[in-house]
Motif scaffolding. Structure first.
Motif, short mmCIF file in Angstrom:
data_model
loop_
_atom_site.label_atom_id
_atom_site.label_comp_id
_atom_site.label_asym_id
_atom_site.label_seq_id
_atom_site.Cartn_x
_atom_site.Cartn_y
_atom_site.Cartn_z
N SER A 81 11.75 1.18 8.68
CA SER A 81 10.95 2.08 7.54
C SER A 81 10.42 3.16 8.33
O SER A 81 10.40 4.20 7.96
CB SER A 81 9.83 1.03 6.96
OG SER A 81 10.14 1.39 5.49
N MET A 91 8.95 9.56 1.34
CA MET A 91 8.27 8.46 0.86
C MET A 91 9.26 7.43 0.03
O MET A 91 9.20 6.33 0.64
CB MET A 91 7.18 8.53 0.14
CG MET A 91 6.58 7.68 -0.81
SD MET A 91 5.47 6.53 0.36
CE MET A 91 3.95 7.30 0.14
N ILE A 95 10.21 3.61 1.80
CA ILE A 95 10.10 2.26 1.08
C ILE A 95 11.67 1.60 0.82
O ILE A 95 11.85 0.51 0.97
CB ILE A 95 9.38 2.41 -0.28
CG1 ILE A 95 8.30 3.13 0.20
CG2 ILE A 95 9.33 1.16 -0.83
CD1 ILE A 95 7.22 3.27 -1.13
N PRO B 31 7.68 11.60 -4.55
CA PRO B 31 6.88 10.79 -3.76
C PRO B 31 5.43 10.15 -4.35
O PRO B 31 5.21 8.95 -3.98
CB PRO B 31 6.65 11.66 -2.67
CG PRO B 31 6.96 12.99 -2.73
CD PRO B 31 7.55 13.01 -4.10
N TRP B 35 4.87 6.03 -4.95
CA TRP B 35 3.73 5.44 -4.51
C TRP B 35 2.98 5.09 -5.62
O TRP B 35 2.23 3.96 -5.50
CB TRP B 35 2.96 6.69 -3.72
CG TRP B 35 1.41 6.77 -3.33
CD1 TRP B 35 0.59 7.33 -3.56
CD2 TRP B 35 1.17 5.72 -2.22
NE1 TRP B 35 -0.59 7.01 -2.49
CE2 TRP B 35 -0.11 6.08 -2.05
CE3 TRP B 35 1.68 4.59 -1.45
CZ2 TRP B 35 -1.12 5.33 -0.81
CZ3 TRP B 35 0.97 4.00 -0.65
CH2 TRP B 35 -0.53 4.16 -0.46
N VAL B 38 4.80 1.74 -7.05
CA VAL B 38 4.74 0.63 -6.22
C VAL B 38 3.01 0.14 -6.31
O VAL B 38 3.06 -1.21 -6.31
CB VAL B 38 4.76 1.10 -4.55
CG1 VAL B 38 4.44 -0.08 -3.50
CG2 VAL B 38 6.23 1.33 -4.39
N THR B 39 2.14 0.97 -6.06
CA THR B 39 0.73 0.40 -6.46
C THR B 39 0.54 -0.43 -7.59
O THR B 39 0.01 -1.39 -7.39
CB THR B 39 -0.12 1.61 -6.10
OG1 THR B 39 -0.01 2.28 -4.87
CG2 THR B 39 -1.53 1.21 -5.95
N SER B 64 -4.43 4.48 -1.24
CA SER B 64 -4.55 3.70 0.13
C SER B 64 -5.80 2.61 -0.21
O SER B 64 -5.65 1.56 0.39
CB SER B 64 -4.92 4.71 1.30
OG SER B 64 -5.65 5.64 0.71
N ALA B 180 6.65 -3.74 0.30
CA ALA B 180 6.59 -2.40 -0.17
C ALA B 180 5.25 -1.76 -0.09
O ALA B 180 5.33 -0.73 0.09
CB ALA B 180 7.10 -2.27 -1.63
N SER B 181 4.11 -2.15 -0.49
CA SER B 181 2.94 -1.89 -0.30
C SER B 181 2.38 -1.55 1.19
O SER B 181 1.98 -0.53 1.34
CB SER B 181 1.83 -2.84 -0.91
OG SER B 181 1.47 -4.01 -0.01
N ALA B 184 4.59 1.63 2.26
CA ALA B 184 3.77 2.82 1.62
C ALA B 184 2.71 3.38 2.37
O ALA B 184 2.36 4.43 2.70
CB ALA B 184 3.28 2.48 -0.04
#
Lengths: 109, 247
Positions: A81, A91, A95, B31, B35, B38-39, B64, B180-181, B184
């Motif tokens: 990654s 991004m 992922i 993007p 993000w 996923v979050t 974040s 995944a987190s 990211a």
């Protein structure tokens, strides 16, 4: 869940306060206040250190035991990654490739 | 300041510049949506209920910090530790605020508060690029551009987060959403690590955080940050001294 909701709600209110306190900080202060250089250095380095301190244990300590070997599929996926991100700065690709590597290793390694 | 209105939640804006702001942020929509998705999904997958996850997404609006504090919240860590962690992750925004305040400093307080809240990573970078060297700071053109960008970003983030929250329980755990987190976050981290001091600091913070992973009340992260920041600042100081001697 019903017993812990006050914990989460108070937690979230506090988290929101940290966002206002930082993002709006210098918007609220009178113009005579500025950031001393040493404090700016601290604030520049701290977020990167905090993020790596979330990521490193998350990747390297799966299930409570430190694992930095080839058997750690999360580690290999994260390396792939990071490579993708460094090359393409994308991004979605970052992922996707990480999860594909992880899934491939889980199924076939 | 001739332009500043004293009432309302937003300053006066130039409509054309608002549209320009939306247009410049639009390519970031994908993007940002990834993000946010996923979050949102990770929050629910990690064990937050849907209402709590929605509340967190709508109020905190800081991906974040949300992902960084999620493991702490799920483990039931003391709230001061959770808040301190978020504060540290968010410290970069203090620098953003200090750097972009000139365009906002004469506005009424409620407008400054809201503008600051919306001043995230992407909006800050694009605003500085466009107006960093402007002759005048703080006019309806700049405010329009700022709110155009950040309104788009806010919407893209909230819509995708909410979608993620609603989908979170559908995604099987074996897919590696937890991973995944971290991936990211990695994409947020890498651009921050520029220069020798930052690199030295993050390496030290990584090693310490792994060594301190089972510290009581999840305090390992803050210990790692203290170690990493100290090393980064010492490295920076040492470099200045070397440069001074060389000059």
């Amino acid at each position: 869940m019903s017993e812990t909701w006050p914990y989460y709600v108070i937690g979230i209110v506090g988290l929101t306060a940290t966002v206002f306190a930082t993002r709006s900080s210098f918007f609220m202060l009178p113009a005579k206040y500025s950031l001393p250089p040493w404090l700016e250095s601290l604030m520049r380095f701290a977020p990167a250190c905090a993020l790596v301190a979330v990521i490193a244990p998350g990747i390297l300590v799966p299930g409570g035991h430190v694992d930095v070997g080839w058997g750690n599929h999360q580690l290999l996926a994260a390396v792939a990654s990071a490579g993708v991100f460094l090359r393409w700065r994308n991004m979605l690709a970052t992922i996707t490739v990480g999860l594909l590597v992880f899934t491939a290793l889980r199924l076939w390694a | 300041m001739p332009h500043a209105a004293t009432t309302g939640l937003f300053p006066p804006m130039d409509r054309g510049m608002f549209r320009d702001g939306v247009r410049v942020m639009a390519p970031m929509g994908l993007p940002v949506a990834v993000w946010g998705l996923v979050t949102g999904a990770v929050m629910v997958n990690a064990g937050l209920s849907v209402p709590i996850a929605l509340l967190m997404s709508v109020m905190v609006y800081a991906g974040s910090a949300q992902l960084a504090t999620l493991p702490l919240l799920v483990a039931g860590a003391p709230l001061p530790v959770v808040w301190a962690t978020s504060l540290v992750v968010n410290l970069r925004f203090v620098i953003f605020a200090a750097a972009s305040r000139r365009a906002f400093v004469h506005l009424p307080w409620q407008q400054r508060l809201i503008a600051g809240y919306l001043n995230g990573d992407l909006g800050f970078a694009l605003f500085s690029q466009k107006f960093g060297d402007a002759d005048e700071h703080g006019n309806p053109a700049q405010w329009g551009y700022f709110f155009g960008m950040n309104t788009f970003n806010w919407l893209a983030w909230q819509v995708s987060s909410i979608a993620g929250i609603l989908l979170g329980n559908v995604v099987p755990e074996e897919w590696g959403l937890g991973l995944a987190s971290y991936l990211a976050l990695l994409a947020v981290l890498i651009p921050m690590v520029r220069g020798m001091p930052a690199l030295a600091g993050t390496v030290v913070a990584a090693v310490v955080s792994v060594a301190a992973h089972d510290f009581p009340v999840r305090s390992g992260l803050l210990v790692a940050v203290a170690a990493g920041v100290s090393v980064a600042m010492a490295t920076e100081k040492w470099r200045h001294r070397v440069q001074a001697v060389a000059a």
